[in-house]
Design a protein around this motif. Structure first.
Motif, PDB file in Angstrom:
ATOM      1  N   LYS A  16       0.845  -1.192   0.000  1.00 25.85           N
ATOM      2  CA  LYS A  16       0.000   0.000   0.000  1.00 25.85           C
ATOM      3  C   LYS A  16       0.879   1.240   0.000  1.00 25.85           C
ATOM      4  O   LYS A  16       1.949   1.261   0.593  1.00 25.85           O
ATOM      5  N   ALA A  17       0.420   2.279  -0.677  1.00 26.19           N
ATOM      6  CA  ALA A  17       1.176   3.523  -0.791  1.00 26.19           C
ATOM      7  C   ALA A  17       0.967   4.383   0.445  1.00 26.19           C
ATOM      8  O   ALA A  17      -0.139   4.468   0.978  1.00 26.19           O
ATOM      9  N   ALA A  18       2.036   5.022   0.900  1.00 26.81           N
ATOM     10  CA  ALA A  18       1.944   5.911   2.053  1.00 26.81           C
ATOM     11  C   ALA A  18       1.255   7.223   1.681  1.00 26.81           C
ATOM     12  O   ALA A  18       0.562   7.820   2.486  1.00 26.81           O
ATOM     13  N   GLU A  19       1.462   7.659   0.447  1.00 31.57           N
ATOM     14  CA  GLU A  19       0.816   8.885  -0.034  1.00 31.57           C
ATOM     15  C   GLU A  19       0.620   8.781  -1.535  1.00 31.57           C
ATOM     16  O   GLU A  19       1.180   7.926  -2.180  1.00 31.57           O
ATOM     17  N   GLY A  20      -0.216   9.659  -2.087  1.00 34.31           N
ATOM     18  CA  GLY A  20      -0.618   9.626  -3.489  1.00 34.31           C
ATOM     19  C   GLY A  20       0.505  10.029  -4.420  1.00 34.31           C
ATOM     20  O   GLY A  20       1.595  10.316  -3.984  1.00 34.31           O
ATOM     21  N   PRO A  21       0.248   9.990  -5.706  1.00 36.55           N
ATOM     22  CA  PRO A  21      -1.055   9.729  -6.308  1.00 36.55           C
ATOM     23  C   PRO A  21      -1.422   8.243  -6.236  1.00 36.55           C
ATOM     24  O   PRO A  21      -0.558   7.386  -6.290  1.00 36.55           O
ATOM     25  N   TYR A  22      -2.702   7.993  -6.086  1.00 34.49           N
ATOM     26  CA  TYR A  22      -3.210   6.637  -5.943  1.00 34.49           C
ATOM     27  C   TYR A  22      -3.810   6.146  -7.258  1.00 34.49           C
ATOM     28  O   TYR A  22      -4.376   6.916  -8.029  1.00 34.49           O
ATOM     29  N   GLU A  33      -5.818   2.058  -2.384  1.00 34.38           N
ATOM     30  CA  GLU A  33      -4.760   2.268  -1.397  1.00 34.38           C
ATOM     31  C   GLU A  33      -3.389   2.033  -2.011  1.00 34.38           C
ATOM     32  O   GLU A  33      -2.388   2.016  -1.319  1.00 34.38           O
ATOM     33  N   ALA A  35      -0.292   2.704  -5.040  1.00 31.26           N
ATOM     34  CA  ALA A  35       0.320   3.762  -5.831  1.00 31.26           C
ATOM     35  C   ALA A  35      -0.123   3.681  -7.289  1.00 31.26           C
ATOM     36  O   ALA A  35      -0.433   2.601  -7.803  1.00 31.26           O
TER      37      ALA A  35
END
Length: 59
Positions: A16-22, A33, A35
């Motif tokens: 799961k990505a910690a921050e976007g873009p998603y 959730e 990347a």
């Protein structure tokens, strides 16, 4: 029926990505959730749950 023959083997989920873009869900286009750079089919949490329900074994 054994658990192994009950459901097809799933590929491991990407991290799961910690921050976007998603990435966008391939079914409903909501943000996931994962990347944006993740390759393959990604689903949002709701669609992941619904897909798991469809693929669940019935007794």
């Amino acid at each position: 029926m054994t658990e192994e023959s009950c459901a097809p083997a799933r590929e491991p989920l990407p991290p799961k990505a910690a921050e976007g873009p998603y990435a966008r869900c391939v079914l409903c286009l909501e943000p996931t959730e994962y990347a944006e750079s993740v390759k393959g089919v990604v689903l949002c949490p709701v669609c992941e749950w619904q897909e798991a329900q469809r693929n669940a074994c019935s007794d």
